[in-house]
Design an enzyme around this catalytic site. Structure first.
Site, PDB file in Angstrom:
ATOM      1  N   HIS A 135       0.860  -1.191   0.000  1.00  0.00           N
ATOM      2  CA  HIS A 135       0.000   0.000   0.000  1.00  0.00           C
ATOM      3  C   HIS A 135       0.899   1.244   0.000  1.00  0.00           C
ATOM      4  O   HIS A 135       0.929   1.999   0.970  1.00  0.00           O
ATOM      5  CB  HIS A 135      -0.910  -0.018   1.219  1.00  0.00           C
ATOM      6  CG  HIS A 135      -2.103   0.876   1.106  1.00  0.00           C
ATOM      7  ND1 HIS A 135      -2.278   1.779   0.083  1.00  0.00           N
ATOM      8  CD2 HIS A 135      -3.207   0.999   1.898  1.00  0.00           C
ATOM      9  CE1 HIS A 135      -3.408   2.425   0.238  1.00  0.00           C
ATOM     10  NE2 HIS A 135      -3.998   1.970   1.335  1.00  0.00           N
ATOM     11  N   ASP A 231      -4.765  -1.750  12.063  1.00  0.00           N
ATOM     12  CA  ASP A 231      -5.588  -1.856  10.862  1.00  0.00           C
ATOM     13  C   ASP A 231      -6.677  -2.891  11.132  1.00  0.00           C
ATOM     14  O   ASP A 231      -6.644  -3.592  12.152  1.00  0.00           O
ATOM     15  CB  ASP A 231      -4.706  -2.274   9.676  1.00  0.00           C
ATOM     16  CG  ASP A 231      -5.423  -2.192   8.337  1.00  0.00           C
ATOM     17  OD1 ASP A 231      -6.495  -1.561   8.269  1.00  0.00           O
ATOM     18  OD2 ASP A 231      -4.922  -2.767   7.360  1.00  0.00           O
ATOM     19  N   CYS A 272      -5.239   3.448   9.150  1.00  0.00           N
ATOM     20  CA  CYS A 272      -5.455   3.836   7.749  1.00  0.00           C
ATOM     21  C   CYS A 272      -6.926   3.934   7.376  1.00  0.00           C
ATOM     22  O   CYS A 272      -7.252   4.449   6.296  1.00  0.00           O
ATOM     23  CB  CYS A 272      -4.721   2.881   6.808  1.00  0.00           C
ATOM     24  SG  CYS A 272      -5.185   1.151   6.998  1.00  0.00           S
ATOM     25  N   ARG A 317      -3.650  11.846   2.937  1.00  0.00           N
ATOM     26  CA  ARG A 317      -3.726  11.020   1.729  1.00  0.00           C
ATOM     27  C   ARG A 317      -3.785  11.914   0.490  1.00  0.00           C
ATOM     28  O   ARG A 317      -3.183  11.616  -0.551  1.00  0.00           O
ATOM     29  CB  ARG A 317      -4.954  10.101   1.763  1.00  0.00           C
ATOM     30  CG  ARG A 317      -4.937   9.004   2.803  1.00  0.00           C
ATOM     31  CD  ARG A 317      -3.819   7.998   2.574  1.00  0.00           C
ATOM     32  NE  ARG A 317      -3.803   7.437   1.234  1.00  0.00           N
ATOM     33  CZ  ARG A 317      -4.591   6.477   0.781  1.00  0.00           C
ATOM     34  NH1 ARG A 317      -5.515   5.952   1.576  1.00  0.00           N
ATOM     35  NH2 ARG A 317      -4.472   6.011  -0.448  1.00  0.00           N
TER      36      ARG A 317
END
Length: 351
Positions: A135, A231, A272, A317
């Site tokens: 990722h 996560d 995330c 992001r």
């Protein structure tokens, strides 16, 4: 033009060295500043970008779309029903067609081989928005966030707890090692990273001086850490018994007790997203009904607490993806001295 990144794809972190990753982090911070000051930065004026999504995502789609628009480009979304990768059309054929029409391609899906083949056959920069293995766009946002909070990267300690075999654990482990960030991972032994991923990280750590610890003791993993990262416990498309996985990973839940075990009041929390931290979603309600758990990998108290930086991380992001796109597709001037001395301020960039 002097742009070291120009026409390069962004497929996985190991393709780039410490100086290059630091440049993208600093460039992302610079672009965030421009955005906040409403200073235009149309580095990709007139470009056309295809966004290929086999897997859905709120943040990745939004970030690529807004980033493209801010840079002056036109994004075109192609969902899983619009593309035929490996089904009715080979990845190579799709890549050649899209490469003849678009200036850059983003891919978010399952197979790393698909994004690699898109880059191999399209003839244009390709950006990995997530695969089962890596990722990389998330990494620039994550380490950008760490640098914003702590003012540096080298010498920090980052801890990941939970499922240690997924793309996030792989990327955080390898990227930390490249950047000289100490990395600790807490996970059950059968959910720890694959040996080849660990070997890859250890090789990079020898160059950067980063220290790596992988343990099945969550409190040992978080002791003295600067940031705790977690996560979801079941990745998209993964076929596992939810009850068994939840039972296995409950000791690794990021709760107030685990956060306190760091021994530092300055430890921050990252995720995330999306996160299972309450019952305000249909999935959260289902989990509460079936397994009696309204919170999974992170508690609501910690998720919304003062030490949580998950929403700053989510915003980043946008800026990090913008930096990646602009550097690899835009004709930007990048000074040669960057390779000898990492960029220290936004004065090194041309607006």
């Amino acid at each position: 033009m002097n742009n070291h990144f120009y026409q390069k794809s962004w497929l996985k972190e190991i393709d780039f060295n410490q100086a290059e990753l630091n440049y993208l982090i600093d460039f992302a911070l610079h672009l965030k500043e421009l955005k906040q000051k409403n200073i235009p930065h149309p580095y990709l004026q007139g470009k056309n970008i295809a966004l290929l999504f086999e897997k859905t995502s709120t943040r990745t789609r939004s970030a690529f779309t807004v980033a493209a628009n801010d840079l002056g480009a036109h994004p075109e979304f192609l969902g899983k029903n619009d593309i035929q990768l490996g089904n009715k059309e080979s990845v190579a054929d799709t890549a050649k067609v899209l490469g003849s029409m678009f200036d850059g391609l983003e891919f978010r899906g399952f197979k790393q081989s698909h994004v690699e083949d898109l880059a191999r056959y399209s003839g244009v920069p390709v950006w990995n928005g997530l695969t089962d293995d890596w990722h990389p766009t998330q990494m620039i946002a994550d380490f950008m966030t760490l640098k914003e909070v702590f003012g540096k990267l080298e010498g920090l300690t980052l801890t990941y707890v939970g499922d240690g075999r997924n793309n996030m654990a792989n990327s955080l482990l390898v990227t930390s090692a490249i950047l000289g960030v100490n990395f600790k991972l807490g996970a059950p032994q059968d959910l720890q990273p694959a040996p080849e991923i660990v070997a890859l990280a250890q090789k990079q750590a020898q160059l950067s001086g980063a220290e790596i610890l992988i343990t099945d003791d969550p409190k040992e993993a978080v002791q003295g850490t600067d940031a705790i990262y977690t996560d979801v416990w079941i990745s998209m498309g993964e076929n596992v018994d939810p009850k068994e996985r939840i039972s296995q990973l409950l000791p690794y839940q990021v709760n107030q007790e685990l956060l306190a075990a760091s021994g530092k009041s300055t430890t921050i929390v990252l995720h995330c997203l999306p996160a299972y931290h309450d019952q305000n979603t249909s999935q959260g309600q289902k989990l509460a009904t079936e397994f009696g758990r309204s919170e999974l990998e992170i508690t609501d108290e910690v998720f919304l607490g003062q030490q949580s930086y998950v929403f700053k991380e989510a915003e980043n992001r946008l800026h990090s993806i913008k930096a990646i796109m602009a550097a690899t597709l835009g004709e930007l001037f990048i000074p040669k001295e960057f390779f000898n001395d990492h960029l220290k301020s936004s004065e090194n960039f041309v607006e």
